[in-house]
Design a protein around this motif. Structure first.
Motif, PDB file in Angstrom:
ATOM      1  N   PRO A   1      11.131  -1.187  -4.512  1.00 27.40           N
ATOM      2  CA  PRO A   1      10.616  -2.367  -3.813  1.00 27.40           C
ATOM      3  C   PRO A   1      10.987  -3.652  -4.538  1.00 27.40           C
ATOM      4  O   PRO A   1      11.522  -3.628  -5.651  1.00 27.40           O
ATOM      5  N   THR A   2      10.678  -4.745  -3.914  1.00 29.52           N
ATOM      6  CA  THR A   2      10.914  -6.059  -4.513  1.00 29.52           C
ATOM      7  C   THR A   2       9.656  -6.901  -4.349  1.00 29.52           C
ATOM      8  O   THR A   2       8.747  -6.557  -3.599  1.00 29.52           O
ATOM      9  N   GLY A   3       9.620  -8.013  -5.080  1.00 26.61           N
ATOM     10  CA  GLY A   3       8.524  -8.957  -4.937  1.00 26.61           C
ATOM     11  C   GLY A   3       7.176  -8.366  -5.286  1.00 26.61           C
ATOM     12  O   GLY A   3       7.020  -7.657  -6.279  1.00 26.61           O
ATOM     13  N   ALA A   4       6.186  -8.651  -4.433  1.00 23.50           N
ATOM     14  CA  ALA A   4       4.817  -8.191  -4.687  1.00 23.50           C
ATOM     15  C   ALA A   4       4.728  -6.671  -4.701  1.00 23.50           C
ATOM     16  O   ALA A   4       3.950  -6.101  -5.469  1.00 23.50           O
TER      17      ALA A   4
ATOM     18  N   LEU B   1       3.308  -4.173  -7.747  1.00 24.19           N
ATOM     19  CA  LEU B   1       2.326  -3.115  -7.508  1.00 24.19           C
ATOM     20  C   LEU B   1       2.847  -1.767  -8.003  1.00 24.19           C
ATOM     21  O   LEU B   1       2.106  -0.986  -8.614  1.00 24.19           O
ATOM     22  N   ALA B   2       4.116  -1.494  -7.770  1.00 25.55           N
ATOM     23  CA  ALA B   2       4.700  -0.240  -8.244  1.00 25.55           C
ATOM     24  C   ALA B   2       4.730  -0.184  -9.766  1.00 25.55           C
ATOM     25  O   ALA B   2       4.463   0.856 -10.368  1.00 25.55           O
ATOM     26  N   LEU B   3       5.029  -1.310 -10.401  1.00 25.06           N
ATOM     27  CA  LEU B   3       5.106  -1.354 -11.861  1.00 25.06           C
ATOM     28  C   LEU B   3       3.746  -1.111 -12.506  1.00 25.06           C
ATOM     29  O   LEU B   3       3.629  -0.345 -13.470  1.00 25.06           O
ATOM     30  N   ILE B   4       2.713  -1.760 -11.985  1.00 28.41           N
ATOM     31  CA  ILE B   4       1.387  -1.571 -12.586  1.00 28.41           C
ATOM     32  C   ILE B   4       0.853  -0.183 -12.262  1.00 28.41           C
ATOM     33  O   ILE B   4       0.139   0.430 -13.060  1.00 28.41           O
ATOM     34  N   SER B   5       1.212   0.346 -11.099  1.00 29.80           N
ATOM     35  CA  SER B   5       0.778   1.697 -10.743  1.00 29.80           C
ATOM     36  C   SER B   5       1.432   2.736 -11.651  1.00 29.80           C
ATOM     37  O   SER B   5       0.804   3.727 -12.022  1.00 29.80           O
ATOM     38  N   ALA B   6       2.687   2.500 -12.020  1.00 28.14           N
ATOM     39  CA  ALA B   6       3.362   3.411 -12.939  1.00 28.14           C
ATOM     40  C   ALA B   6       2.687   3.418 -14.298  1.00 28.14           C
ATOM     41  O   ALA B   6       2.476   4.474 -14.908  1.00 28.14           O
TER      42      ALA B   6
ATOM     43  N   LYS C   1       0.830  -1.202   0.000  1.00 28.22           N
ATOM     44  CA  LYS C   1       0.000   0.000   0.000  1.00 28.22           C
ATOM     45  C   LYS C   1       0.863   1.250   0.000  1.00 28.22           C
ATOM     46  O   LYS C   1       0.545   2.235  -0.648  1.00 28.22           O
ATOM     47  N   PHE C   2       1.982   1.210   0.732  1.00 31.07           N
ATOM     48  CA  PHE C   2       2.881   2.359   0.758  1.00 31.07           C
ATOM     49  C   PHE C   2       3.403   2.654  -0.634  1.00 31.07           C
ATOM     50  O   PHE C   2       3.441   3.799  -1.063  1.00 31.07           O
ATOM     51  N   TRP C   3       3.772   1.605  -1.367  1.00 29.88           N
ATOM     52  CA  TRP C   3       4.365   1.844  -2.671  1.00 29.88           C
ATOM     53  C   TRP C   3       3.368   2.315  -3.706  1.00 29.88           C
ATOM     54  O   TRP C   3       3.687   3.136  -4.537  1.00 29.88           O
ATOM     55  N   VAL C   4       2.159   1.797  -3.661  1.00 27.92           N
ATOM     56  CA  VAL C   4       1.187   2.312  -4.624  1.00 27.92           C
ATOM     57  C   VAL C   4       0.917   3.779  -4.346  1.00 27.92           C
ATOM     58  O   VAL C   4       0.781   4.583  -5.261  1.00 27.92           O
ATOM     59  N   GLY C   5       0.862   4.153  -3.072  1.00 27.93           N
ATOM     60  CA  GLY C   5       0.659   5.555  -2.733  1.00 27.93           C
ATOM     61  C   GLY C   5       1.834   6.412  -3.165  1.00 27.93           C
ATOM     62  O   GLY C   5       1.667   7.513  -3.670  1.00 27.93           O
ATOM     63  N   THR C   6       3.044   5.891  -2.969  1.00 29.18           N
ATOM     64  CA  THR C   6       4.236   6.641  -3.334  1.00 29.18           C
ATOM     65  C   THR C   6       4.303   6.884  -4.827  1.00 29.18           C
ATOM     66  O   THR C   6       4.557   7.994  -5.285  1.00 29.18           O
ATOM     67  N   VAL C   7       4.085   5.849  -5.613  1.00 30.69           N
ATOM     68  CA  VAL C   7       4.196   5.987  -7.057  1.00 30.69           C
ATOM     69  C   VAL C   7       3.134   6.918  -7.602  1.00 30.69           C
ATOM     70  O   VAL C   7       3.410   7.829  -8.374  1.00 30.69           O
ATOM     71  N   LEU C   8       1.892   6.722  -7.185  1.00 35.59           N
ATOM     72  CA  LEU C   8       0.819   7.542  -7.730  1.00 35.59           C
ATOM     73  C   LEU C   8       0.911   8.982  -7.255  1.00 35.59           C
ATOM     74  O   LEU C   8       0.786   9.911  -8.044  1.00 35.59           O
ATOM     75  N   ALA C   9       1.152   9.168  -5.964  1.00 35.57           N
ATOM     76  CA  ALA C   9       1.243  10.530  -5.454  1.00 35.57           C
ATOM     77  C   ALA C   9       2.446  11.245  -6.046  1.00 35.57           C
ATOM     78  O   ALA C   9       2.388  12.410  -6.419  1.00 35.57           O
ATOM     79  N   GLY C  10       3.566  10.528  -6.149  1.00 35.56           N
ATOM     80  CA  GLY C  10       4.757  11.136  -6.723  1.00 35.56           C
ATOM     81  C   GLY C  10       4.559  11.499  -8.178  1.00 35.56           C
ATOM     82  O   GLY C  10       4.976  12.558  -8.633  1.00 35.56           O
ATOM     83  N   ALA C  11       3.905  10.619  -8.925  1.00 34.66           N
ATOM     84  CA  ALA C  11       3.676  10.890 -10.339  1.00 34.66           C
ATOM     85  C   ALA C  11       2.733  12.058 -10.525  1.00 34.66           C
ATOM     86  O   ALA C  11       2.933  12.897 -11.403  1.00 34.66           O
ATOM     87  N   LEU C  12       1.692  12.123  -9.714  1.00 37.16           N
ATOM     88  CA  LEU C  12       0.776  13.251  -9.810  1.00 37.16           C
ATOM     89  C   LEU C  12       1.485  14.548  -9.443  1.00 37.16           C
ATOM     90  O   LEU C  12       1.235  15.590 -10.037  1.00 37.16           O
TER      91      LEU C  12
END
Length: 207
Positions: free
Chosen positions: A138-141, A145-150, A5-16
């Motif tokens: 991140p690694t693994g799962a 999540l970060a890749l698909i969020s990007a 959850k942290f990484w999806v938030g990081t990627v999306l918030a950072g990208a926005l």
């Protein structure tokens, strides 16, 4: 799950933040700032970013190039087979779209032209790539999540720019049709990426 959850938030918030909240500076103005500083600034207190067909064409090229770049990076390192397959699909489909677009531009005699907007979109993809490749990646799962969020962010950004700036201003009939076709494909990619992201954030409960 907390890490994911942290990484999806990081990627999306950072990208926005890259797209909508970059700090102002003279060397790399946002599209809005560049417009305010130039002759296309609105006279009613608003900001109007005026684009020619050549400039619209370059934005479309950059959007497709960015999604191919993300896919080429993500597919070999994704651990989730669905995330891997999605990124392989993005490489295949957006490469084909870019080739089709380039052929159309040659036929129509449209020479793509960079603007602050196309350069900003390039910068956003590059910064997303830096996040994904950085020492704290991140690694693994969580990586999946970060890749698909990007990919989801890149496609959502393309859809936003297309709906708000490109479609209302395109003049060439063939380019307008290409823009419509690409927008429909982008929406399908957004829907699929959203489903994949949701499944990674909240995987189905096992009986």
């Amino acid at each position: 799950m907390r890490t994911a959850k942290f990484w999806v938030g990081t990627v999306l918030a950072g990208a926005l933040a890259l797209g909508y909240g970059c700090g102002s500076n003279a060397e790399n103005p946002t599209p809005q700032e560049a417009t305010q500083q130039g002759p296309d600034a609105g006279t009613d207190g608003g900001v109007v970013l005026t684009l020619t067909d050549a400039q619209i064409a370059r934005v479309l090229q950059v959007a497709n190039e960015g999604e191919v770049m993300l896919g080429q990076y993500a597919a070999p390192i994704a651990t989730n087979p669905d995330v891997r397959a999605f990124n392989e699909q993005m490489v295949t489909e957006h490469t084909a779209v870019k080739q089709r677009l380039d052929a159309l531009l040659a036929t129509e005699g449209i020479v793509p032209e960079d603007t602050a907007l196309s350069l900003q979109l390039q910068a956003e993809i590059q910064q997303l790539m830096q996040v994904l490749q950085g020492p704290n990646a991140p690694t693994g799962a969580a990586l999946d999540l970060a890749l698909i969020s990007a990919q989801l962010n890149a496609h959502a950004r393309t859809a936003f720019v297309g709906d708000s700036l490109l479609t209302p201003q395109v003049a060439n009939t063939a380019l307008a049709q290409e823009l419509t076709t690409e927008r429909q494909a982008v929406q399908m990619h957004i829907d699929k990426a959203t489903d994949l992201q949701s499944g990674l954030v909240m995987p189905p409960a096992t009986p």
